[in-house]
Design a protein around this motif. Sequence first.
Motif, PDB file in Angstrom:
ATOM      1  N   GLU A 107       0.829  -1.204   0.000  1.00 47.26           N
ATOM      2  CA  GLU A 107       0.000   0.000   0.000  1.00 47.26           C
ATOM      3  C   GLU A 107       0.865   1.257   0.000  1.00 47.26           C
ATOM      4  O   GLU A 107       0.590   2.225  -0.717  1.00 47.26           O
ATOM      5  CB  GLU A 107      -0.914   0.011   1.226  1.00 47.26           C
ATOM      6  CG  GLU A 107      -1.999  -1.039   1.193  1.00 47.26           C
ATOM      7  CD  GLU A 107      -3.008  -0.788   0.093  1.00 47.26           C
ATOM      8  OE1 GLU A 107      -3.235   0.375  -0.248  1.00 47.26           O
ATOM      9  OE2 GLU A 107      -3.545  -1.770  -0.429  1.00 47.26           O
ATOM     10  N   SER A 159      -6.111   0.337  -0.502  1.00 52.11           N
ATOM     11  CA  SER A 159      -6.358   0.932  -1.823  1.00 52.11           C
ATOM     12  C   SER A 159      -7.683   0.519  -2.441  1.00 52.11           C
ATOM     13  O   SER A 159      -8.375   1.352  -3.043  1.00 52.11           O
ATOM     14  CB  SER A 159      -5.233   0.555  -2.784  1.00 52.11           C
ATOM     15  OG  SER A 159      -4.114   1.340  -2.494  1.00 52.11           O
ATOM     16  N   TYR A 165       1.263   4.200  -2.919  1.00 56.16           N
ATOM     17  CA  TYR A 165       1.113   5.631  -2.610  1.00 56.16           C
ATOM     18  C   TYR A 165       2.346   6.412  -3.085  1.00 56.16           C
ATOM     19  O   TYR A 165       2.216   7.457  -3.735  1.00 56.16           O
ATOM     20  CB  TYR A 165       0.910   5.809  -1.105  1.00 56.16           C
ATOM     21  CG  TYR A 165       0.736   7.249  -0.673  1.00 56.16           C
ATOM     22  CD1 TYR A 165      -0.438   7.937  -0.966  1.00 56.16           C
ATOM     23  CD2 TYR A 165       1.746   7.917   0.000  1.00 56.16           C
ATOM     24  CE1 TYR A 165      -0.596   9.253  -0.592  1.00 56.16           C
ATOM     25  CE2 TYR A 165       1.592   9.246   0.389  1.00 56.16           C
ATOM     26  CZ  TYR A 165       0.416   9.904   0.082  1.00 56.16           C
ATOM     27  OH  TYR A 165       0.263  11.212   0.452  1.00 56.16           O
ATOM     28  N   ARG A 219      -3.694   2.377   5.026  1.00 60.30           N
ATOM     29  CA  ARG A 219      -4.203   2.458   3.660  1.00 60.30           C
ATOM     30  C   ARG A 219      -4.782   1.126   3.184  1.00 60.30           C
ATOM     31  O   ARG A 219      -4.231   0.066   3.442  1.00 60.30           O
ATOM     32  CB  ARG A 219      -3.094   2.892   2.701  1.00 60.30           C
ATOM     33  CG  ARG A 219      -2.492   4.231   3.055  1.00 60.30           C
ATOM     34  CD  ARG A 219      -1.550   4.727   1.988  1.00 60.30           C
ATOM     35  NE  ARG A 219      -2.247   5.142   0.799  1.00 60.30           N
ATOM     36  CZ  ARG A 219      -2.923   6.281   0.681  1.00 60.30           C
ATOM     37  NH1 ARG A 219      -2.989   7.100   1.701  1.00 60.30           N
ATOM     38  NH2 ARG A 219      -3.524   6.600  -0.438  1.00 60.30           N
TER      39      ARG A 219
END
Length: 335
Positions: free
Chosen positions: A96, A201, A100, A199
Motif C-alpha cells: 500500500e 487501496s 502511494y 491504507r
Amino acid sequence: MADKIEREDNRRDWQMDKISVVVPCWNEEEALPIYYREMNQVMERMSQGTEKETLDFELIFVDDGSSDGTYRIMKELNLRDARCRYLSFSRNFGKEAAIYAGLKAATGDYVAVMDVDLQDPPALLPDMYDILKNEAYDSVATKRSTRTGEPRIRSFLSESFYKLVNKISKTEIVSGARDYRLMNRKMVDAVLDMSEYNRFSKGIFGWVGFRTKWLEFENVERSAGETKWSLKKLFCYSMEGITGFSVAPLSLASIVGVLFCGLSFFMILVIIVRTLVWGDPVSGWPSLACIIFMVSGVQLLCTGIVGQYLSKTYLETKHRPIFILKDSSEEGEKR
Ligand code: UDP
Ligand code: MG
C-alpha cells in the motif's frame, strides 16, 4: 469560428499523452527482468500509433525494502532506459505504501498500478487506455473472473471477507478486484488527497468515486518467485479494509450489549417467579459459570473491537510518514 474550433481540436490531438506505470516490488529479482521485457513490448506497440497518437511512458519501480538484487536491477534498468525510474524505501513498508509513493511520484496524464509478477497482464493496458481516451470513464479497473491456482482456503476466506465488508460498508469493495487499474489525473489526485496512514487501496479507489469500467480476466499464475502474502498478512489486510471503511463493528458492540441487558432482565424475572413459586433450592451453579464465561467473552470481544479502532486512530494521529525513501532515480541523477 468553426475554423478556430477545428484548430483547437487539432492541437489537443497532437498533444502527447504520458502514461505512468507504478510497479511495487519486494524481493522480485526474478520477476523484474521478465516484467520489463513484456512491458517493453507493450509500450512499443502502444507508441506505434498513427502520427497523431504519440505516447510517452514512465515506469516507476518502487523497491519496498527488498533484501535481494531488486534494487540493483532497478538501477540498471534506469541506466539502460530513461523511461524507467525507481524509488527505494529504507525498509519494507508494504504494498500500500509502495502504491502511494509511486502515485505521488508519477507525472503522467494517466497512471496505472501494476504488479511485477505479470499476474496483472500488461497486454490489457492498450485496451484500458483506449477506453479512457474514447469513452466517458475516469478509470479502468480489473478483476479476476476465476481464482484458479489459488489455495481453496484462501479463496474461501477472501470471498467471505468481501461479502462481510460489502454488507457493513457503504463503499463498494468489488470481490476479486485487483489493484491493477489505469486512472486519469483527476482520479489520481483525489487518491493522493487521501493521505491516511492505514491504507486500503481497494477501498480508497471506491471511496473517491469517479466513473470506473471493470474489465475481467482469467487468473494468471506468477511469472517467477513466490507470493508475498501469508494468511496472517491477508488477515491483517482484511482488518484494515473493515476498520478503514466501516464503523459497523463498533455499533455491533452496542447492539450485543443491549441484547444481553434485555436477556438478563428476562432471566431475573424468571428467577424471581421461580423462587416465589418453587422456593430457593441452591443449585444451578454450572449454568451460572457458563453464563459468566460467555458474558465476559462478549465483553472482551467488544473491548477488542473498540481497541482495533483505537489502535488505528492512535497510529493515524501520530502522523508518521507512510514511507521513507532511501534512494530514487532523481537523487541518483544528481549524484
Ligand atoms: N509487494 C510489495 N510489498 C509487500 C508485498 C508485496 O511491494 O510488502 C508487491 C510484490 O512485489 C508484487 C505485488 O506487491 O509486485 C503483489 O504481491 P504478490 O504477487 O506477492 O501478491 P499476490 O499476487 O499473491 O496477491
Ligand atoms: Mg502476485
